[in-house]
Design a protein around this motif. Structure first.
Motif: not given
Length: 455
Positions: A30, A62-63, A65-67, A70, A233, A237
């Protein structure tokens, strides 16, 4: 309760080691992507307006970090569950000496808080350093403006710590709910039994996750060829959501797969092979806990490798350049593989280490250490096989969806050798981890663990 919680952490640090590593990864991840966002947000207007190759730093952060967040969340929740399972007997004993459910929950919250704070500073420093290295690599490839620098601000690290605490406290509240609510007289029995049925709520959430993963894969498959980043992505996801569904509905599939895959072991090892299969089928939740990280490792790594090879072939067929996309996917693959590998090692060691009393009872009825190690080897092979099959199934679905968007065909380009190494890597993490923890668990006299000695 606060003093007692701190004392438990000091006396049994090994019980919280896996959780500490998981928290460290979440804080670092993070902080990493938060620092990249801060780099772009605090840069002068002239630097932000500099044209770059690729999708841009904010999109990349963003891409990625999102995965990554999670997956880190997945690892943390899994680690918290095992940290509490290793304390079930102690928590049950507290309930029998008049500790209230509220006091038990407070004790667990203090443990989570102490563990998270202990790794906050090293996790933040690792995240900032990783952000600097990644930014340098992006600048070298023209994917970030030359003037971008990671700012000296504690905000990303503080946000990362807050997210880690929220995740940890929420997950611990769910995990400790059962042991804190049951009657004190039944608490000790609950630590030695496993429910035979999977809860309706768990199955319902698992079914919703299956539907959600399917919808994400459909979204990936319907992306136009000029939106492969979005297709990738969505497919990644979707594979992660399907892996969550595997974890929730796993006990049902695990029993069936073990029965089928265990047939050769029953034939080759009539005694220990049968016992290994019976253990895995009888404790399907324990099996699910061990096989899900293997499926996570195989599913995410396989999906990324197959998508990368498919994107290369699609770019070659159209004459387009894909070096940037390939490098980004390779970097993301390395990050996700690190998380999945840590989760695999943490889980298999925790699952095996908590079976000391079971091994002691087997030794008391005549089993030798050699027989126990043969049984554990058979269990490790079956666990790896089940996890690999489930992960490969998820990877096949996700990569087929991406291939449909990239080439119009559901048949992706599969790097067979690389996928073979993924399976080898999964086995190399799982089998030695189980055998090493098992070897440690069967050391010493059998009478003390079987009689209720400390783990």
């Amino acid at each position: 309760m606060t003093v007692l919680a701190l004392g438990q952490v000091r006396r049994t640090p090994a019980a919280f080691a896996g959780l500490a590593v998981a928290f460290l990864l979440l804080v670092a991840t993070t902080t990493l992507f938060g620092s990249l966002f801060a780099s772009q947000a605090t840069a002068p207007e002239a630097v932000r307006a500099t044209p770059v190759a690729g999708p841009g730093l904010m999109v990349i952060a963003g891409a990625f970090g999102e995965i990554a967040v999670l997956v880190a969340f997945f690892v943390v929740v899994n680690a918290i569950g095992f940290a509490l399972r290793r304390q079930h007997r102690e928590l049950a004993l507290l309930r029998t000496i008049a500790a209230t459910p509220r006091q038990v929950r407070r004790l667990v919250r203090v443990q989570i808080l102490v563990t998270a704070l202990a790794v906050a500073v090293p996790g933040a420093l690792a995240g900032v350093q990783a952000a600097r290295l990644l930014l340098v690599a992006l600048r070298e490839r023209g994917m970030a403006a030359p003037g971008l620098r990671v700012p000296m601000t504690p905000l990303p690290a503080l946000i990362a710590l807050a997210i880690t605490l929220v995740v940890g406290l929420a997950a611990s509240a769910v995990a400790v709910r059962r042991i804190s609510r049951i009657a004190p007289a039944a608490a000790l029995t609950a630590t030695t039994t496993e429910h035979g049925r999977t809860g309706v709520l768990r199955l319902l959430v698992g079914a919703c996750a299956l539907v959600g993963g399917g919808l994400l894969l459909r979204l990936a498959a319907t992306r136009p060829a000029d939106e492969l980043d979005k297709a990738g992505q969505a497919a990644l996801l979707g594979s992660l959501v399907l892996l969550v569904a595997v974890g929730l509905t796993g006990p049902l599939a695990a029993r069936a797969l073990v029965f089928v895959l265990g047939a050769p072991l029953r034939a080759l090892l009539p005694g220990t092979g049968w016992l290994a299969e019976a253990n895995l089928r009888g404790y399907a939740r324990r099996l699910t806990s061990a096989m899900v990280p293997v499926a996570l490792l195989v599913g995410l790594s396989g999906t990324m490798m197959i998508m990368t090879r498919t994107a290369e072939h699609a770019a070659g067929a159209t004459g387009a350049a894909s070096d940037t996309d390939v490098w980004l996917r390779q970097a993301e693959l390395a990050l996700l593989t690190c998380f999945a590998a840590v989760s695999t090692v943490n889980t298999v060691i925790a699952v095996t280490g908590e079976r000391r009393r079971e091994f002691a009872l087997l030794r008391l009825v005549g089993a030798t250490r050699r027989q126990l190690l043969r049984m554990l080897t058979a269990e490790a092979l079956l666990t790896t096989a089940v996890g690999v099959l489930l992960g490969a199934g998820v990877a096949a679905l996700a990569s087929a969806a991406f291939s449909t968007a990239a080439t119009g065909s559901a048949m992706p380009s599969v790097p067979a050798e690389a996928c073979g190494w993924i399976v080898v890597g999964a086995a190399a993490l799982t089998v030695p981890g189980i055998l090493g923890a098992g070897l440690r668990a069967i050391q010493g006299p059998a009478a003390e663990p079987a009689g209720g000695g400390r783990d």
